[in-house]
Design an enzyme around this catalytic site. Structure first.
Site, mmCIF file in Angstrom:
data_model
loop_
_atom_site.group_PDB
_atom_site.id
_atom_site.type_symbol
_atom_site.label_atom_id
_atom_site.label_comp_id
_atom_site.label_asym_id
_atom_site.label_seq_id
_atom_site.Cartn_x
_atom_site.Cartn_y
_atom_site.Cartn_z
ATOM 1 N N HIS A 30 -1.552 0.826 -9.409
ATOM 2 C CA HIS A 30 -2.443 0.180 -8.724
ATOM 3 C C HIS A 30 -3.123 -1.005 -9.513
ATOM 4 O O HIS A 30 -4.243 -1.332 -9.391
ATOM 5 C CB HIS A 30 -3.259 0.848 -7.885
ATOM 6 N N ARG A 73 0.962 -1.216 0.097
ATOM 7 C CA ARG A 73 -0.007 0.015 0.121
ATOM 8 C C ARG A 73 0.877 1.264 0.165
ATOM 9 O O ARG A 73 2.062 1.305 0.600
ATOM 10 C CB ARG A 73 -0.631 0.117 1.308
HETATM 11 P P1 NDP Z 1 -2.078 -11.703 4.400
HETATM 12 O O1 NDP Z 1 -2.917 -11.438 5.601
HETATM 13 O O2 NDP Z 1 -2.078 -13.026 4.125
HETATM 14 O O3 NDP Z 1 -0.564 -11.663 4.816
HETATM 15 C C1 NDP Z 1 0.028 -10.442 5.497
HETATM 16 C C2 NDP Z 1 1.527 -10.748 5.991
HETATM 17 O O4 NDP Z 1 1.874 -9.494 6.453
HETATM 18 C C3 NDP Z 1 1.801 -11.818 7.153
HETATM 19 O O5 NDP Z 1 2.641 -12.795 6.883
HETATM 20 C C4 NDP Z 1 1.930 -11.042 8.100
HETATM 21 O O6 NDP Z 1 2.649 -11.723 9.286
HETATM 22 C C5 NDP Z 1 2.729 -9.906 7.898
HETATM 23 N N1 NDP Z 1 2.521 -8.770 8.571
HETATM 24 C C6 NDP Z 1 1.474 -7.701 8.794
HETATM 25 N N2 NDP Z 1 1.966 -7.017 9.737
HETATM 26 C C7 NDP Z 1 3.150 -7.287 9.972
HETATM 27 C C8 NDP Z 1 4.076 -6.423 10.868
HETATM 28 N N3 NDP Z 1 3.766 -5.556 11.723
HETATM 29 N N4 NDP Z 1 5.684 -7.095 10.790
HETATM 30 C C9 NDP Z 1 5.775 -8.195 10.119
HETATM 31 N N5 NDP Z 1 4.886 -8.683 9.249
HETATM 32 C C10 NDP Z 1 3.749 -8.379 9.349
HETATM 33 O O7 NDP Z 1 -2.256 -10.677 3.265
HETATM 34 P P2 NDP Z 1 -2.377 -10.845 1.688
HETATM 35 O O8 NDP Z 1 -0.780 -11.613 1.422
HETATM 36 O O9 NDP Z 1 -3.412 -11.344 1.373
HETATM 37 O O10 NDP Z 1 -2.062 -9.526 1.004
HETATM 38 C C11 NDP Z 1 -1.172 -8.448 1.685
HETATM 39 C C12 NDP Z 1 -1.496 -7.141 0.955
HETATM 40 O O11 NDP Z 1 -1.203 -6.998 -0.416
HETATM 41 C C13 NDP Z 1 -2.654 -6.662 1.238
HETATM 42 O O12 NDP Z 1 -2.969 -6.207 2.528
HETATM 43 C C14 NDP Z 1 -2.909 -5.412 0.404
HETATM 44 O O13 NDP Z 1 -2.530 -4.070 1.019
HETATM 45 C C15 NDP Z 1 -1.668 -5.709 -0.899
HETATM 46 N N6 NDP Z 1 -2.249 -6.080 -2.041
HETATM 47 C C16 NDP Z 1 -2.075 -5.138 -3.160
HETATM 48 C C17 NDP Z 1 -2.448 -5.407 -4.387
HETATM 49 C C18 NDP Z 1 -2.194 -4.372 -5.383
HETATM 50 O O14 NDP Z 1 -2.588 -4.470 -6.611
HETATM 51 N N7 NDP Z 1 -0.953 -3.573 -5.336
HETATM 52 C C19 NDP Z 1 -3.498 -6.636 -4.765
HETATM 53 C C20 NDP Z 1 -3.812 -7.394 -3.512
HETATM 54 C C21 NDP Z 1 -3.156 -7.172 -2.286
HETATM 55 P P3 NDP Z 1 2.159 -13.047 10.139
HETATM 56 O O15 NDP Z 1 2.100 -14.121 9.061
HETATM 57 O O16 NDP Z 1 2.810 -13.295 10.961
HETATM 58 O O17 NDP Z 1 0.544 -12.838 10.504
HETATM 59 C C1 OXD Z 2 -6.195 -5.599 -2.984
HETATM 60 C C2 OXD Z 2 -5.936 -4.438 -3.987
HETATM 61 O O1 OXD Z 2 -5.978 -5.204 -1.895
HETATM 62 O O2 OXD Z 2 -6.419 -4.917 -5.350
HETATM 63 O O3 OXD Z 2 -6.826 -6.564 -3.316
HETATM 64 O O4 OXD Z 2 -5.203 -3.749 -3.823
#
Ligand code: NDP
Ligand code: OXD
Length: 309
Positions: free
Chosen positions: A272, A224
């Site tokens: 995005h 993000r």
């Molecule tokens: P998940 O919830 O599956 O995974 C999040 C990961 O981040 C976990 O491994 C978690 O750790 C880690 N995490 C969260 N907070 C912290 C922290 N403070 N310190 C260290 N690690 C942390 O999310 P997704 O993989 O499904 O998606 C990730 C992000 O990708 C979304 O939230 C979104 O913002 C972004 N995204 C962007 C898109 C785009 O088009 N640009 C499309 C889709 C998503 P733990 O495993 O220990 O909980």
């Molecule tokens: C998502 C995105 O979070 O598209 O799926 O950014």
């Protein structure tokens, strides 16, 4: 069972068609909805107006159209006690892994440098590095981070990942927590951010983080925009400490026309689109979850709103 859909109109219709095909008993209505709010059982939304979801007194669950739920978690007026479900679906995951591979290979194969040479009509070879000479470090080992790492495996990069809780992934050196961040960053020649936006991850891509990366490292932000301190990135690129950046998400979207990223020679950017939820495959996940709840079972992929993801 009635589901309210709020996404862009074109995709809203694609969602409605795919949902009806998968779950004929489900009635879908598009936002803005003028009918009786008490009739809405579920909502499938992207960036609803603040407080909007509180209008539906019988809401049983809120489904995010995207994987990120910051558009919901940041609403101070979200209805209390209604579970929020993030999007986990194979189309979105595959799209993100494609983008991460594309961006990693762009930096690995000096594409920004060749683009600069092309502008100057310079025909010159840049010595190529083998993949194993570089480490790709992924911030976030969730659904998307892990799949991106799996997809990168055949290329032969050294792979590392960082998460909040400890993880063990074959072929990936895993770090966790603030204690593990420094060592993780010190080895990451190409850093990929796939973290959710939370209070803890806001501004994580800042000058302190960049200073810990090896000289010449590249940064890819697909998490993000709020995670990136944009002026710190510009300073690190302009000083030459970072060799390049691929950016898909920004503090302000659409990116203002006057923003330096548009023309910066060391930045590759996209609007995005790193990945998008694919209605045809995503409806299966949403439908299965609704059917689970209707059958008295627990929902999958419910967000911990206190944690923010
Ligand atoms: P998940 O919830 O599956 O995974 C999040 C990961 O981040 C976990 O491994 C978690 O750790 C880690 N995490 C969260 N907070 C912290 C922290 N403070 N310190 C260290 N690690 C942390 O999310 P997704 O993989 O499904 O998606 C990730 C992000 O990708 C979304 O939230 C979104 O913002 C972004 N995204 C962007 C898109 C785009 O088009 N640009 C499309 C889709 C998503 P733990 O495993 O220990 O909980
Ligand atoms: C998502 C995105 O979070 O598209 O799926 O950014």
């Amino acid at each position: 069972v009635t589901l309210l859909i709020k996404t862009d109109i074109e995709r809203g219709n694609a969602w409605a068609d795919a949902l009806t095909a998968n779950y004929p008993e489900l009635k879908t209505v598009n936002w803005p909805y003028k009918g009786d709010p008490a009739k809405i059982d579920y909502a499938l939304v992207w960036q609803p107006p603040r407080g909007e979801l509180k209008r539906y007194p019988n809401l049983k669950a809120i489904f995010s159209v995207g994987a990120g739920v910051d558009h919901l978690a940041s609403d101070p007026d979200l209805p209390e006690g209604v579970p929020v479900v993030r999007m986990v679906e194979p189309g979105l995951t595959a799209g993100m892994s494609e983008y991460v591979v594309l961006a990693v290979l762009n930096h690995h194969r000096f594409i920004l440098d060749y683009a600069a040479q092309r502008r100057e009509k310079v025909w010159a070879e840049i010595p190529q590095l083998p993949a194993e000479a570089r480490q790709v470090g992924v911030l976030g080992l969730g659904v998307l981070g892990r799949d991106a790492l799996e997809t990168l495996k055949p290329f032969g990069f050294r792979l590392a990942g960082w998460s909040r809780s400890p993880k063990s992934i074959t072929g990936v050196t895993c770090f966790h927590g603030s204690g593990g961040l420094g060592e993780f960053l010190a080895g990451s020649d190409i850093l990929v951010c796939l973290l959710p936006l939370t209070a803890e991850t806001t501004g994580i891509l800042d000058k302190e983080t960049f200073a810990k990366l090896p000289a010449g490292a590249a940064v890819i932000n697909v998490g993000r925009g709020g995670q990136l301190v944009e002026e710190d990135l510009l300073a690190a690129l302009d000083s030459g400490h970072l060799s390049g950046a691929t950016l898909d998400v920004f503090q302000k979207e659409p990116l203002p026309k006057k923003h330096p990223f548009w023309t910066h020679p060391r930045v590759f950017m996209t609007p995005h689109i790193a990945s998008m939820t694919v209605p045809e495959s995503a409806v299966r996940a949403v439908v299965a979850n609704i059917q689970r709840l209707e059958a008295g079972e627990a929902l999958q992929h419910v967000v911990d709103l206190k944690r923010g993801y």
